[in-house]
Design a protein around this motif. Structure first.
Motif, PDB file in Angstrom:
ATOM      1  N   ARG A  81       0.747  -1.365  -0.055  1.00 32.20           N
ATOM      2  CA  ARG A  81       0.033  -0.054   0.021  1.00 32.20           C
ATOM      3  C   ARG A  81       0.795   1.154   0.062  1.00 32.20           C
ATOM      4  N   LEU A  82       1.773   1.285   0.840  1.00 35.25           N
ATOM      5  CA  LEU A  82       2.924   2.235   0.825  1.00 35.25           C
ATOM      6  C   LEU A  82       3.403   2.592  -0.592  1.00 35.25           C
ATOM      7  N   GLN A  83       3.813   1.707  -1.321  1.00 37.27           N
ATOM      8  CA  GLN A  83       4.536   1.467  -2.544  1.00 37.27           C
ATOM      9  C   GLN A  83       3.575   2.259  -3.589  1.00 37.27           C
ATOM     10  N   ALA A  84       2.290   1.803  -3.420  1.00 36.83           N
ATOM     11  CA  ALA A  84       0.903   2.440  -4.198  1.00 36.83           C
ATOM     12  C   ALA A  84       1.156   3.789  -4.100  1.00 36.83           C
ATOM     13  N   ILE A  85       0.987   4.425  -2.721  1.00 38.56           N
ATOM     14  CA  ILE A  85       0.930   5.543  -2.678  1.00 38.56           C
ATOM     15  C   ILE A  85       2.129   6.653  -2.876  1.00 38.56           C
ATOM     16  N   ARG A  86       3.261   5.991  -2.555  1.00 44.49           N
ATOM     17  CA  ARG A  86       4.532   6.523  -2.838  1.00 44.49           C
ATOM     18  C   ARG A  86       5.045   6.563  -4.133  1.00 44.49           C
ATOM     19  N   GLY A  87       5.045   7.881  -4.752  1.00 45.53           N
ATOM     20  CA  GLY A  87       5.292   7.719  -6.248  1.00 45.53           C
ATOM     21  C   GLY A  87       3.993   7.958  -7.022  1.00 45.53           C
ATOM     22  N   GLY A  88       2.792   7.668  -6.403  1.00 45.38           N
ATOM     23  CA  GLY A  88       1.624   7.865  -7.099  1.00 45.38           C
ATOM     24  C   GLY A  88       0.810   9.108  -6.547  1.00 45.38           C
ATOM     25  N   ARG A  89       0.231   8.751  -5.347  1.00 35.24           N
ATOM     26  CA  ARG A  89      -0.400  10.115  -4.792  1.00 35.24           C
ATOM     27  C   ARG A  89       0.499  11.081  -4.138  1.00 35.24           C
ATOM     28  N   ILE A  90       1.569  10.532  -3.596  1.00 38.42           N
ATOM     29  CA  ILE A  90       2.651  11.325  -3.072  1.00 38.42           C
ATOM     30  C   ILE A  90       4.038  11.288  -3.920  1.00 38.42           C
ATOM     31  N   GLY A  91       4.283  12.410  -4.650  1.00 41.49           N
ATOM     32  CA  GLY A  91       5.616  12.597  -5.431  1.00 41.49           C
ATOM     33  C   GLY A  91       6.820  12.977  -4.530  1.00 41.49           C
ATOM     34  N   THR A  92       8.105  12.665  -5.046  1.00 35.85           N
ATOM     35  CA  THR A  92       8.948  12.980  -4.140  1.00 35.85           C
ATOM     36  C   THR A  92      10.296  13.775  -4.832  1.00 35.85           C
ATOM     37  N   VAL A  93      10.819  14.697  -4.862  1.00 37.03           N
ATOM     38  CA  VAL A  93      12.099  15.164  -5.645  1.00 37.03           C
ATOM     39  C   VAL A  93      13.375  15.153  -4.576  1.00 37.03           C
ATOM     40  N   PHE A  94      14.223  14.295  -4.586  1.00 43.75           N
ATOM     41  CA  PHE A  94      15.302  14.194  -3.817  1.00 43.75           C
ATOM     42  C   PHE A  94      16.401  15.178  -3.952  1.00 43.75           C
ATOM     43  N   GLN A  95      17.164  15.361  -2.928  1.00 49.52           N
ATOM     44  CA  GLN A  95      18.090  16.422  -3.308  1.00 49.52           C
ATOM     45  C   GLN A  95      19.132  16.243  -4.339  1.00 49.52           C
ATOM     46  N   ASP A  96      19.601  15.102  -4.345  1.00 49.88           N
ATOM     47  CA  ASP A  96      20.860  14.684  -5.221  1.00 49.88           C
ATOM     48  C   ASP A  96      20.284  14.081  -6.493  1.00 49.88           C
ATOM     49  N   PRO A  97      20.022  14.762  -7.569  1.00 47.74           N
ATOM     50  CA  PRO A  97      19.746  14.222  -9.043  1.00 47.74           C
ATOM     51  C   PRO A  97      20.690  12.714  -9.414  1.00 47.74           C
ATOM     52  N   GLU A  98      21.790  13.341  -9.014  1.00 48.51           N
ATOM     53  CA  GLU A  98      22.898  12.334  -9.597  1.00 48.51           C
ATOM     54  C   GLU A  98      22.828  10.951  -9.056  1.00 48.51           C
ATOM     55  N   ALA A  99      22.536  10.879  -7.601  1.00 49.40           N
ATOM     56  CA  ALA A  99      22.236   9.695  -6.976  1.00 49.40           C
ATOM     57  C   ALA A  99      20.781   9.133  -7.103  1.00 49.40           C
ATOM     58  N   ALA A 100      19.676   9.841  -7.257  1.00 53.09           N
ATOM     59  CA  ALA A 100      18.496   9.570  -7.673  1.00 53.09           C
ATOM     60  C   ALA A 100      18.309   8.915  -8.919  1.00 53.09           C
ATOM     61  N   LEU A 101      18.910   9.385 -10.019  1.00 58.85           N
ATOM     62  CA  LEU A 101      18.665   8.787 -11.338  1.00 58.85           C
ATOM     63  C   LEU A 101      19.679   7.564 -11.506  1.00 58.85           C
ATOM     64  N   ASN A 102      19.191   6.551 -12.044  1.00 60.60           N
ATOM     65  CA  ASN A 102      20.155   5.525 -12.536  1.00 60.60           C
ATOM     66  C   ASN A 102      20.746   5.652 -13.745  1.00 60.60           C
ATOM     67  N   PRO A 103      22.169   5.712 -13.530  1.00 59.28           N
ATOM     68  CA  PRO A 103      22.865   5.853 -14.840  1.00 59.28           C
ATOM     69  C   PRO A 103      22.848   5.082 -15.977  1.00 59.28           C
ATOM     70  N   VAL A 104      22.379   3.887 -15.999  1.00 64.01           N
ATOM     71  CA  VAL A 104      22.452   3.009 -16.892  1.00 64.01           C
ATOM     72  C   VAL A 104      21.127   2.871 -17.670  1.00 64.01           C
ATOM     73  N   TYR A 105      20.272   3.822 -17.261  1.00 67.54           N
ATOM     74  CA  TYR A 105      18.840   3.964 -18.138  1.00 67.54           C
ATOM     75  C   TYR A 105      18.790   5.308 -18.516  1.00 67.54           C
ATOM     76  N   THR A 106      18.174   5.401 -19.557  1.00 68.30           N
ATOM     77  CA  THR A 106      17.882   6.731 -20.171  1.00 68.30           C
ATOM     78  C   THR A 106      16.898   7.557 -19.282  1.00 68.30           C
ATOM     79  N   VAL A 107      16.989   8.590 -19.282  1.00 70.38           N
ATOM     80  CA  VAL A 107      15.937   9.378 -18.602  1.00 70.38           C
ATOM     81  C   VAL A 107      14.377   9.069 -18.798  1.00 70.38           C
ATOM     82  N   GLY A 108      14.155   9.260 -20.003  1.00 70.87           N
ATOM     83  CA  GLY A 108      12.812   8.705 -20.706  1.00 70.87           C
ATOM     84  C   GLY A 108      12.321   7.357 -20.148  1.00 70.87           C
ATOM     85  N   GLU A 109      13.319   6.304 -20.059  1.00 70.29           N
ATOM     86  CA  GLU A 109      12.881   5.234 -19.624  1.00 70.29           C
ATOM     87  C   GLU A 109      12.684   4.962 -18.135  1.00 70.29           C
TER      88      GLU A 109
END
Length: 345
Positions: A81-109
């Motif tokens: 249930r938390l996973q459904a709410i988190r990223g769904g009804r509650i969005g999150t912007v983390f402070q370090d985009p370099e750590a939050a984005l996976n370097p091996v996948y495109t941004v669009g993916e």
């Protein structure tokens, strides 16, 4: 009913050095469409409180108290249930985009994955939605950028991509944790303008920041944390022009202003306490220039500072217990470099 209700939240981390109470008895609410700034020094508990709401504490963290989102208890919710709410009804912007984005996948993916997880879109529809979200957050040529990797994005563009990912599930609440950290002032201004455009009557924002200028520009209300506890809560203009807690006043005095005539900026003496063994009474008393003996014995709650009850501060000056014996006054430097006489009691 408030969109987010946090009541007597306690966050403990069990470490080799002891039990750290990173958040201790925190309560606040956030209404739909409201912008709440959560401020304080490093170690104040800002990020720990946000992660507790999201259910993202690591294995050493434990939560007590109650967190309700749109009337539903998040503390009682299971992981699915938390996973459904988190990223769904509650969005999150983390402070370090370099750590939050996976370097091996495109941004669009990565954005499309969030779309597939939290909406009924799949395949080409999810990819199209990812491109549309990049366009919404102001990424130029979004179709081309969607096929690029995080290392091909500047810091500001990567942060915008995180905002796009946070919007993938059409959230009701956006939690932004130090979203302007590491960005130059021009990019900061652009990001704040973006968040301002996105924060409509349907989207509430909890902005975690140590940057008081960012909070003053963006937020409706401010919650000041110190050593895991709330020490002041007020509408943004009231807090900046008439701070009621000595800690808040000290933070404001340390901010440089245009036309400031002071030779040196003011600084709070001392450091934040060890939260595995916090000082007795008011946690700020070892650093407070107005502290008296009573401050070492009583831990003051958030109390009304005026008849309206809207502006509240955790200081014995407002509990009535000392009958006015504890007094302080604050001078906050105004934009012209002069000193405005703040509240005194």
């Amino acid at each position: 009913m408030a969109l987010l209700e946090v009541e007597d939240l306690v966050v403990r981390f069990y470490t080799e050095g002891g039990v750290v109470r990173a958040v201790d008895g925190l309560s606040y609410t956030l209404d739909r469409g409201e912008r709440l700034g959560v401020v304080g020094e490093s170690g104040a508990g800002k990020t720990a409180a946000a992660l507790a709401v999201l259910g993202l504490l690591d294995e050493s963290g434990r939560i007590e108290g109650e967190i309700r989102f749109d009337g539903e208890s998040l503390t009682a919710a299971d992981d699915d249930r938390l996973q459904a709410i988190r990223g769904g009804r509650i969005g999150t912007v983390f402070q370090d985009p370099e750590a939050a984005l996976n370097p091996v996948y495109t941004v669009g993916e990565q954005i499309a994955e969030a779309v597939r997880t939290h909406t009924d879109r799949d395949g080409a529809a999810a990819n199209d939605r990812a491109v549309a979200l990049l366009d919404r957050v102001g990424i130029p040529d979004p179709a081309t950028r969607a096929d690029q990797y995080p290392h091909e994005f500047s810091g500001g563009m990567a942060q915008r991509a995180l905002v796009a990912m946070a919007l993938a599930g059409d959230p009701d609440l956006l939690i932004a944790d130090e979203p302007t950290t590491g960005l130059d002032v021009t990019v900061q201004a652009q990001l704040l303008e973006l968040l301002d455009d996105l924060a409509t009557a349907d989207l509430a924002v909890q902005l975690v920041s140590h940057d008081l200028g960012v909070v003053a520009e963006f937020c409706d209300r401010v919650l000041v944390l110190y050593a895991g506890q709330a020490v002041e809560r007020a509408p943004v203009d009231d807090l900046f022009y008439e701070p009621k807690h000595p800690y808040t006043a000290g933070l404001l005095r340390s901010v440089p202003r245009i036309g400031d005539s002071r030779d040196r900026l003011s600084a709070l003496s001392g450091t934040t306490p060890d939260l595995s063994a916090p000082p007795p009474g008011c946690r700020f008393h070892p650093r407070c220039p107005y502290a008296e003996d009573a401050c070492t014995k009583h831990d003051p709650p958030l109390a009304a500072t005026d008849d309206s009850g809207v502006h509240r501060a955790a200081c014995l000056a407002y509990t009535g217990d000392l009958s006015g014996e504890l007094t302080f006054s604050v001078d906050v430097v105004d934009d012209d470099g002069g000193a405005d006489g703040g509240d005194s009691r």
